[in-house]
Design a protein around this motif. Structure first.
Motif, mmCIF file in Angstrom:
data_model
loop_
_atom_site.group_PDB
_atom_site.id
_atom_site.type_symbol
_atom_site.label_atom_id
_atom_site.label_comp_id
_atom_site.label_asym_id
_atom_site.label_seq_id
_atom_site.Cartn_x
_atom_site.Cartn_y
_atom_site.Cartn_z
ATOM 1 N N SER A 77 0.462 13.453 35.282
ATOM 2 C CA SER A 77 0.490 11.985 35.289
ATOM 3 C C SER A 77 -0.489 11.456 34.244
ATOM 4 O O SER A 77 -1.325 12.189 33.716
ATOM 5 C CB SER A 77 0.121 11.442 36.672
ATOM 6 O OG SER A 77 -1.219 11.779 36.988
ATOM 7 N N TYR A 78 -0.354 10.174 33.952
ATOM 8 C CA TYR A 78 -1.359 9.464 33.154
ATOM 9 C C TYR A 78 -1.527 8.091 33.792
ATOM 10 O O TYR A 78 -0.685 7.643 34.599
ATOM 11 C CB TYR A 78 -0.924 9.353 31.683
ATOM 12 C CG TYR A 78 0.236 8.408 31.442
ATOM 13 C CD1 TYR A 78 0.022 7.107 30.984
ATOM 14 C CD2 TYR A 78 1.556 8.807 31.677
ATOM 15 C CE1 TYR A 78 1.089 6.234 30.776
ATOM 16 C CE2 TYR A 78 2.623 7.950 31.465
ATOM 17 C CZ TYR A 78 2.378 6.662 31.018
ATOM 18 O OH TYR A 78 3.447 5.796 30.819
ATOM 19 N N ALA A 79 -2.596 7.419 33.460
ATOM 20 C CA ALA A 79 -2.850 6.085 34.017
ATOM 21 C C ALA A 79 -2.997 5.083 32.883
ATOM 22 O O ALA A 79 -3.507 5.406 31.798
ATOM 23 C CB ALA A 79 -4.113 6.104 34.882
ATOM 24 N N TRP A 80 -2.518 3.872 33.138
ATOM 25 C CA TRP A 80 -2.661 2.791 32.149
ATOM 26 C C TRP A 80 -2.745 1.460 32.875
ATOM 27 O O TRP A 80 -1.906 1.161 33.739
ATOM 28 C CB TRP A 80 -1.481 2.791 31.174
ATOM 29 C CG TRP A 80 -1.585 1.686 30.160
ATOM 30 C CD1 TRP A 80 -2.412 1.653 29.059
ATOM 31 C CD2 TRP A 80 -0.883 0.445 30.173
ATOM 32 N NE1 TRP A 80 -2.264 0.466 28.383
ATOM 33 C CE2 TRP A 80 -1.328 -0.301 29.052
ATOM 34 C CE3 TRP A 80 0.060 -0.122 31.030
ATOM 35 C CZ2 TRP A 80 -0.848 -1.582 28.763
ATOM 36 C CZ3 TRP A 80 0.535 -1.396 30.746
ATOM 37 C CH2 TRP A 80 0.088 -2.114 29.620
ATOM 38 N N ASP A 81 -3.779 0.700 32.556
ATOM 39 C CA ASP A 81 -3.941 -0.655 33.078
ATOM 40 C C ASP A 81 -3.849 -0.694 34.610
ATOM 41 O O ASP A 81 -3.204 -1.570 35.196
ATOM 42 C CB ASP A 81 -2.889 -1.578 32.457
ATOM 43 C CG ASP A 81 -3.301 -3.056 32.549
ATOM 44 O OD1 ASP A 81 -4.514 -3.315 32.675
ATOM 45 O OD2 ASP A 81 -2.411 -3.920 32.510
ATOM 46 N N GLY A 82 -4.453 0.316 35.259
ATOM 47 C CA GLY A 82 -4.536 0.317 36.712
ATOM 48 C C GLY A 82 -3.357 0.941 37.436
ATOM 49 O O GLY A 82 -3.354 1.015 38.667
ATOM 50 N N THR A 83 -2.336 1.391 36.689
ATOM 51 C CA THR A 83 -1.170 2.041 37.310
ATOM 52 C C THR A 83 -1.133 3.503 36.896
ATOM 53 O O THR A 83 -1.382 3.828 35.733
ATOM 54 C CB THR A 83 0.138 1.351 36.872
ATOM 55 O OG1 THR A 83 0.101 -0.015 37.276
ATOM 56 C CG2 THR A 83 1.364 2.028 37.475
ATOM 57 N N THR A 84 -0.821 4.379 37.846
ATOM 58 C CA THR A 84 -0.639 5.802 37.542
ATOM 59 C C THR A 84 0.858 6.090 37.430
ATOM 60 O O THR A 84 1.658 5.669 38.278
ATOM 61 C CB THR A 84 -1.256 6.675 38.648
ATOM 62 O OG1 THR A 84 -2.668 6.430 38.674
ATOM 63 C CG2 THR A 84 -1.009 8.156 38.384
ATOM 64 N N TYR A 85 1.236 6.784 36.358
ATOM 65 C CA TYR A 85 2.640 7.103 36.071
ATOM 66 C C TYR A 85 2.837 8.611 36.210
ATOM 67 O O TYR A 85 2.203 9.393 35.500
ATOM 68 C CB TYR A 85 3.000 6.652 34.653
ATOM 69 C CG TYR A 85 2.852 5.167 34.433
ATOM 70 C CD1 TYR A 85 3.914 4.299 34.681
ATOM 71 C CD2 TYR A 85 1.644 4.625 33.992
ATOM 72 C CE1 TYR A 85 3.788 2.927 34.484
ATOM 73 C CE2 TYR A 85 1.502 3.251 33.794
ATOM 74 C CZ TYR A 85 2.579 2.409 34.036
ATOM 75 O OH TYR A 85 2.442 1.050 33.844
ATOM 76 N N ASP A 86 3.712 9.012 37.125
ATOM 77 C CA ASP A 86 3.999 10.435 37.338
ATOM 78 C C ASP A 86 5.039 10.911 36.328
ATOM 79 O O ASP A 86 6.048 10.240 36.091
ATOM 80 C CB ASP A 86 4.533 10.663 38.758
ATOM 81 C CG ASP A 86 3.449 10.405 39.806
ATOM 82 O OD1 ASP A 86 2.278 10.732 39.532
ATOM 83 O OD2 ASP A 86 3.782 9.864 40.879
ATOM 84 N N ILE A 87 4.786 12.106 35.747
ATOM 85 C CA ILE A 87 5.675 12.703 34.748
ATOM 86 C C ILE A 87 6.177 14.042 35.281
ATOM 87 O O ILE A 87 5.373 14.929 35.601
ATOM 88 C CB ILE A 87 4.929 12.943 33.406
ATOM 89 C CG1 ILE A 87 4.283 11.647 32.909
ATOM 90 C CG2 ILE A 87 5.871 13.518 32.361
ATOM 91 C CD1 ILE A 87 5.236 10.546 32.549
ATOM 92 N N ALA A 88 7.506 14.196 35.369
ATOM 93 C CA ALA A 88 8.106 15.470 35.822
ATOM 94 C C ALA A 88 8.227 16.387 34.611
ATOM 95 O O ALA A 88 9.304 16.605 34.072
ATOM 96 C CB ALA A 88 9.477 15.211 36.451
ATOM 97 N N GLY A 89 7.108 16.911 34.165
ATOM 98 C CA GLY A 89 7.049 17.561 32.854
ATOM 99 C C GLY A 89 7.296 19.056 32.823
ATOM 100 O O GLY A 89 7.082 19.688 31.785
#
Length: 480
Positions: A77-89
């Motif tokens: 995952s990565y985070a930006w502007d207070g939101t965490t984004y999950d990546i199915a990598g």
């Protein structure tokens, strides 16, 4: 010049896969901010921060990019502007990919009601929530730029009439007009909430087609494409494609591109047991050739490469299809049909490209034969769902899957029936390797006139494909 898109708040992140390298996904995140606002905040990943840099400026907005990497052997995952984004990598085992094309329409796309236009994007978003996609493949016509030539004296009648010898100042003004028009369309699609949610969580890989430039680019007459207006249009489209489809600029291309100078925009991705190839079928196109020296050099280098597993070959126009020469003969005979000649010349199956089509099919056959390798061709373009099979001998086949369009409304069912009748004639451009158009799983007709996208899955039993059809729903799996 038609509808303008007003950027009122930050658009993004929009993720792109730059490359796969040493167990890492090399990624870019694209942002668009209104002019005068602060740059987007930094991305946060694994305790590190990445600050976006400015890539380009427009009248009312600024485009930014942050490059970073995440592991390609597990989810992260990565985070930006207070939101965490999950990546199915995880690219190493079980895997799901989405394929979309034709994200718009030729006339009035900017004025369409959002939930109608993006209904299939909402379905794809829900499918990702159910079982995540590792990548999103976009097979052409990411935008429909056909109307951007309107509203400027030099291009108002494109391609029917050209102004005589425009001045450099007039051409510079045209370039600005076109550049802003491309911006409006890309910004609008990335701001649409259905796509935006996905684009922040699923890295995209894109291949352009004609509507990303103008209808029929390369199949128009040389007097048009090589004119000062035509070259200004192509340059603005190309800059916009690099920016908004690859988060890149000249001299700054990701490593997956075959030509670092971007004379042609073909690229390849190599993952464990999977290769994704996207030759550029537009940059070098003429009325007599689909690919030029650069495109063929890329494809022949890939054909010589020993690659175990499965190749997904993205062909923005379908590689396997019906005998269009029959239709071309009819069109030449019927004057009011001649306006469709460019649409047919766009296809591999056109009489003008027959030798080149055979060359590509022979190359694909050889790739399959020397590696005992599986290869599937993915296409959009035709605003219908269909599939075709070419017999390669010894029980091996080339499967072609066509998914089109994600936003473009389907043509009349009568057109699907007509193409089905044409396809019933069969086709065998390579002797001993007949091509047959087949129905999708659970369908009786060869062509389905419904909006759609494609799901590609790798499991323990190998690869399979399903189409999500707007009215008919998800098909059963087709083993590849």
């Amino acid at each position: 010049m038609g509808m303008r898109f007003h950027v009122t708040s930050t658009i993004g992140p929009v993720l792109f896969l730059d490359d796969l390298d040493a167990g890492r996904m090399r990624l870019s995140a694209l942002f668009i901010t209104p002019v005068g606002e602060a740059p987007p905040p930094a991305l946060v990943l694994e305790g590190d921060e990445v600050t976006p840099i400015c890539l380009a400026r427009f009248d009312r907005a600024v485009v930014w990019r942050a490059r970073f990497s995440l592991p390609s052997d597990r989810s992260s995952s990565y985070a930006w502007d207070g939101t965490t984004y999950d990546i199915a990598g995880d690219m190493t085992g079980a895997l799901r990919l989405a394929y979309v094309s034709c994200n718009g329409e030729e006339v009035g796309d900017m004025a369409r009601e959002g939930s109608e236009r993006n209904a299939m994007w909402a379905r794809l978003r829900d499918e990702h929530r159910r079982r995540p996609f590792a990548l999103m493949l976009h097979g052409g016509d990411q935008i429909y730029a056909d109307e951007i030539t309107q509203g400027h004296d030099l291009s108002a009648d494109w391609p029917d009439r050209l102004p005589p010898e425009p001045s450099q100042a007039a051409l510079a003004d045209l370039r600005h007009h076109l550049r802003e028009g491309f911006f409006d369309r890309y910004a609008a699609i990335y701001a649409a909430p259905e796509m935006a949610w996905l684009a922040a969580r699923v890295p995209s890989l894109m291949q352009w087609d004609d509507h990303d430039i103008c209808d029929g680019w390369g199949s128009l007459r040389r007097s048009r494409t090589h004119s000062a207006v035509g070259q200004t249009l192509f340059a603005a489209a190309r800059e916009s494609c690099l920016l908004f489809q690859h988060a890149s600029t000249d001299g700054d291309l990701p490593a997956r591109f075959a030509d670092p100078d971007a004379r042609q925009l073909g690229w390849g991705i190599h993952a464990p047991g999977l290769r994704i190839l996207a030759p550029d079928l537009r940059s070098e196109r003429t009325r007599r050739a689909i690919m030029g020296l650069g495109g063929w050099a890329m494809m022949e280098a890939e054909a010589a490469r020993r690659t175990p597993g499965h190749t997904l070959l993205m062909s923005s126009v379908p590689l396997l299809g019906p005998r269009l020469s029959v239709l071309e003969t009819l069109m030449i005979a019927v004057p009011r049909m001649q306006k469709y000649e460019d649409d047919l010349r766009d296809q591999w199956q056109s009489r003008a490209h027959r030798d080149e089509w055979r060359r590509m099919l022979a190359l694909v056959r050889d790739m399959v034969e020397h590696d005992r390798h599986d290869l599937t061709s993915l296409s959009g373009e035709i605003h219908l769902a269909t599939r075709a099979v070419m017999d390669l001998g010894e029980g091996r086949h080339l499967n072609q899957l066509v998914a089109s369009g994600i936003a473009h409304r389907a043509p009349p069912k009568g057109w699907a029936r007509f193409l089905g009748a044409l396809a019933s004639l069969g086709e065998d451009p390579l002797r001993g390797h007949p091509i047959r158009t087949r129905p999708l799983p659970g369908q009786s007709a060869r062509y389905v006139a419904e909006r759609n996208y494609l799901v590609l899955e790798r499991g323990a039993g190998g690869w399979s494909a399903r189409w999500d059809l707007e009215a008919s729903g998800m098909t059963g799996p087709l083993p590849l």
